[in-house]
Design a protein around this motif. Sequence first.
Motif, short mmCIF file in Angstrom:
data_model
loop_
_atom_site.label_atom_id
_atom_site.label_comp_id
_atom_site.label_asym_id
_atom_site.label_seq_id
_atom_site.Cartn_x
_atom_site.Cartn_y
_atom_site.Cartn_z
N GLN A 263 0.81 -1.22 0.00
CA GLN A 263 0.00 0.00 0.00
C GLN A 263 0.84 1.27 0.00
O GLN A 263 0.49 2.24 -0.67
CB GLN A 263 -0.95 0.02 1.21
N THR A 264 1.96 1.26 0.73
CA THR A 264 2.75 2.49 0.83
C THR A 264 3.91 2.52 -0.16
O THR A 264 4.45 3.59 -0.46
CB THR A 264 3.36 2.63 2.24
N GLY A 265 4.31 1.34 -0.64
CA GLY A 265 5.48 1.28 -1.52
C GLY A 265 6.80 1.33 -0.78
O GLY A 265 7.86 1.26 -1.39
N ARG A 266 6.75 1.43 0.55
CA ARG A 266 7.99 1.57 1.34
C ARG A 266 8.60 0.20 1.66
O ARG A 266 7.90 -0.76 1.94
CB ARG A 266 7.72 2.30 2.65
N THR A 267 9.93 0.16 1.65
CA THR A 267 10.64 -1.04 2.06
C THR A 267 10.48 -1.24 3.56
O THR A 267 10.66 -0.31 4.34
CB THR A 267 12.14 -0.91 1.73
#
Length: 314
Positions: A263-267
């Motif tokens: 959902q956030t695209g964050r690692t």
Amino acid sequence: MEEAAIPFKNLHSREYQGHKKKVHSVAWNCSGTKLASGSVDQTARVWHIEPHGHGKVKDIELKGHTDSVDQLCWDPKHADLIATASGDKTVRLWDARSGKCSQQAELSGENINITYKPDGTHVAVGNRDDELTILDVRKFKPIHKRKFNYEVNEIAWNMSGEMFFLTTGNGTVEVLAYPSLRPMDTLMAHTAGCYCIAIDPIGRYFAVGSADSLVSLWDISEMLCVRTFTKLEWPVRTISFNHTGDYIASASEDLFIDISNVQTGRTVHQIPCRAAMNSVEWNPKYNLLAYAGDDKNKYQADEGVFRIFGFESA
């Protein structure tokens, strides 16, 4: 779902050794209790994995192929049936309890891709000559054959089995209707070849990994790209969604596997590795990630290992 839901920092990997040469493909069965590995050593192996246990792992060898086992996949409806695709031009069905081959089909080229239709009735096989063959699982005979005039890399059905996806060397994803195989859509997905595709188990998205080192996430109902994951720096070879659809793992020749929040695209975590990765796959029930690559020992020989990340420290 909060990112803190999985305590990645407290988890570690275990190594499984049994193959004589490098492992090309790892895949979990539908109940998440067995893992299969396919290797350049011409065998596949089936491992009984206890998600929380620490016991000695039993494995069974599937012997019969006369060339590398490049990809394998389990019957989505049967926890003990597995299909293997090999460079020896055959596709085989095996019973994982006995280790015996129950069906075999002789095809026209060196097979590199294999995937089951989600209802378990058909198997699709792709070869090095960009030819697609669809087999009826019961008779184990080809029911469709199609040769494409572009490089076909990986293949997948959507969850309902009504759409069939091909990733191509042109940077596109071709969407075909199934079973007619009529072209429905061409998605201009990447600026370089598209190598791998994964379908979100919840059915909302699919993801595509490319030679441009990006992973794109697509809304399956709109056929629109909603975000890209940018952590890797080398061509993306393999991707997988976890069972809740919250996380995606992707790997390449970078010396880590990236796990990102969908959902956030964050690692959210990186798993260090010592070599280029060939295959990553999340367990369909637990947050266990199997992965295999080109690991070599200190004598520069293939190690023939795969690893599973996600075990809590004992």
